[in-house]
Design a protein around this motif. Structure first.
Motif, short mmCIF file in Angstrom:
data_model
loop_
_atom_site.label_atom_id
_atom_site.label_comp_id
_atom_site.label_asym_id
_atom_site.label_seq_id
_atom_site.Cartn_x
_atom_site.Cartn_y
_atom_site.Cartn_z
N LEU A 1 -16.94 26.42 29.99
CA LEU A 1 -17.93 26.49 30.96
C LEU A 1 -18.69 27.12 30.79
N VAL A 2 -20.18 26.69 30.18
CA VAL A 2 -21.36 27.75 30.10
C VAL A 2 -21.73 27.53 31.08
N ALA A 3 -22.42 28.09 32.21
CA ALA A 3 -23.08 27.94 33.32
C ALA A 3 -24.26 29.26 33.82
N GLY A 4 -25.67 29.07 33.70
CA GLY A 4 -27.05 29.61 33.96
C GLY A 4 -27.57 29.44 35.00
N PHE A 5 -27.74 30.40 35.99
CA PHE A 5 -28.32 29.98 37.47
C PHE A 5 -29.77 30.40 37.35
N SER A 6 -29.89 30.48 38.60
CA SER A 6 -31.57 30.76 38.82
C SER A 6 -31.36 32.06 38.91
N SER A 7 -31.95 32.70 38.41
CA SER A 7 -32.26 34.34 38.83
C SER A 7 -32.85 35.13 37.87
N LEU B 1 -17.71 18.80 20.84
CA LEU B 1 -17.83 19.66 21.71
C LEU B 1 -16.88 20.43 22.88
N ASP B 2 -16.45 21.71 22.47
CA ASP B 2 -15.22 21.33 23.64
C ASP B 2 -16.36 22.74 24.52
N ILE B 3 -17.45 22.73 24.78
CA ILE B 3 -17.84 22.89 25.66
C ILE B 3 -18.86 22.34 27.33
N THR B 4 -19.11 22.23 28.04
CA THR B 4 -20.17 21.78 29.34
C THR B 4 -20.59 23.14 29.35
N VAL B 5 -21.45 22.63 29.41
CA VAL B 5 -23.28 23.71 29.90
C VAL B 5 -23.28 23.08 31.62
N LEU B 6 -23.37 24.00 32.52
CA LEU B 6 -24.12 23.43 33.07
C LEU B 6 -25.19 24.38 33.77
N THR B 7 -26.57 23.89 34.01
CA THR B 7 -27.57 24.42 34.43
C THR B 7 -28.36 24.19 35.78
N GLY B 8 -28.90 25.71 36.34
CA GLY B 8 -28.86 25.78 38.22
C GLY B 8 -30.05 26.10 38.42
N GLU B 9 -30.92 24.83 38.29
CA GLU B 9 -32.12 25.01 38.48
C GLU B 9 -32.69 25.97 40.62
N LEU B 10 -31.87 25.04 40.54
CA LEU B 10 -31.56 25.68 42.57
C LEU B 10 -30.97 27.07 42.69
N TYR B 11 -32.03 28.76 43.24
CA TYR B 11 -31.75 29.78 43.52
C TYR B 11 -30.82 29.36 44.77
#
Length: 255
Positions: A31-37, A89-99
């Motif tokens: 899991l590759v995760a990016g958050f709003s910051s 592809l053995d990657i799930t991406v998490l996009t977090g637009e909520l702060y």
């Protein structure tokens, strides 16, 4: 397969943030995760991964008892925090637009780590920007990683460790959880500037992810990609800037 899991910060306290995860397929091992910051460098990076790797939405996270946003594009609303993947592809991406403010960080961390444990996710990587005073020589990406993640992914990579300091928020929660479990985890950090999005910072994070996961990324179009979303991200960043200082992570944790 439909997997709808509900994780509450405290089931007896109804006004605590309550995150709910819905995922329609078996998630990948990574899991590759990016958050709003912080300059939105991490979020821009994972958003670019979704676009360039042609990933498809496979799930989302919702929250109760926390001020939320509903993004929309071309007149169509969408969830603020979404999962993306593809079959080969053995990657799930998490996009977090909520702060996510500090008061809700533990609840979101618990939701994510419980979900990863129940669904066989073996590792998490979180790209993030940090508002660190820095010179030109510091325009690099650094890592903070658990030993098992380092042994598996970083022993032969030219990515230096962050020297010392403290993490907080969701990034800290994920790494703290990983210390005492089988989950391998890393946060990739790079200094960011005030502009939104900080394209150069996002490029550095993408270069690191590309090197670690052999994604064969073409980052040349990122400048144009960033131009397309600059106004949207500027509005999102304005919402982050409006958050009360007491709800922000400290900016002094890296050395």
């Amino acid at each position: 397969m439909t997997d709808a899991n509900r994780f509450a910060a405290d089931p007896l306290t109804h006004d605590e943030p309550d995150f709910s995860i819905t995922h329609e397929t078996d998630p990948s091992g990574v899991l590759v995760a990016g958050f709003s910051s912080f300059g939105l460098a991490g979020l821009t990076a994972v958003d670019y991964l979704v676009d360039r790797l042609d990933l498809h939405e496979t799930g989302h996270i919702t929250v109760d008892s926390l001020p939320s946003i509903t993004p929309f594009e071309n007149g169509h609303p969408r969830h603020h925090t979404r999962f993306f993947s593809r079959d080969d592809l053995d990657i799930t991406v998490l996009t977090g637009e909520l702060y996510v403010p500090q008061l809700a960080a533990d609840a979101l961390t618990t939701a994510i780590t419980d979900w990863t444990a129940e669904n066989g996710v073996q590792e998490i990587a979180v790209p993030a920007g940090i508002p660190l005073a820095h010179g030109p020589d510091d325009h690099r990406t650094f890592y903070i990683a658990t030993p098992d993640y380092h042994e598996k992914r970083l022993t032969d990579r030219d990515i230096p460790p962050m020297g010392s300091g403290f993490l907080d928020g969701v990034n800290a929660g994920i790494l703290e959880h990983a210390i005492d479990t089988d989950l391998a985890a890393a946060t990739y950090v790079t200094p960011v500037h005030a502009e939104v999005p900080d394209v150069e910072a996002s490029l550095r994070l993408l270069d690191a992810l590309d090197a670690v996961y052999d994604l064969d990324l073409d980052t040349e179009p990122l400048q144009q990609f960033a131009k397309q979303v600059r106004d949207y991200y500027a509005e999102l960043n304005a919402r982050v800037e409006d958050i009360d200082d007491s709800q922000r992570p400290d900016d002094r944790m890296y050395m």
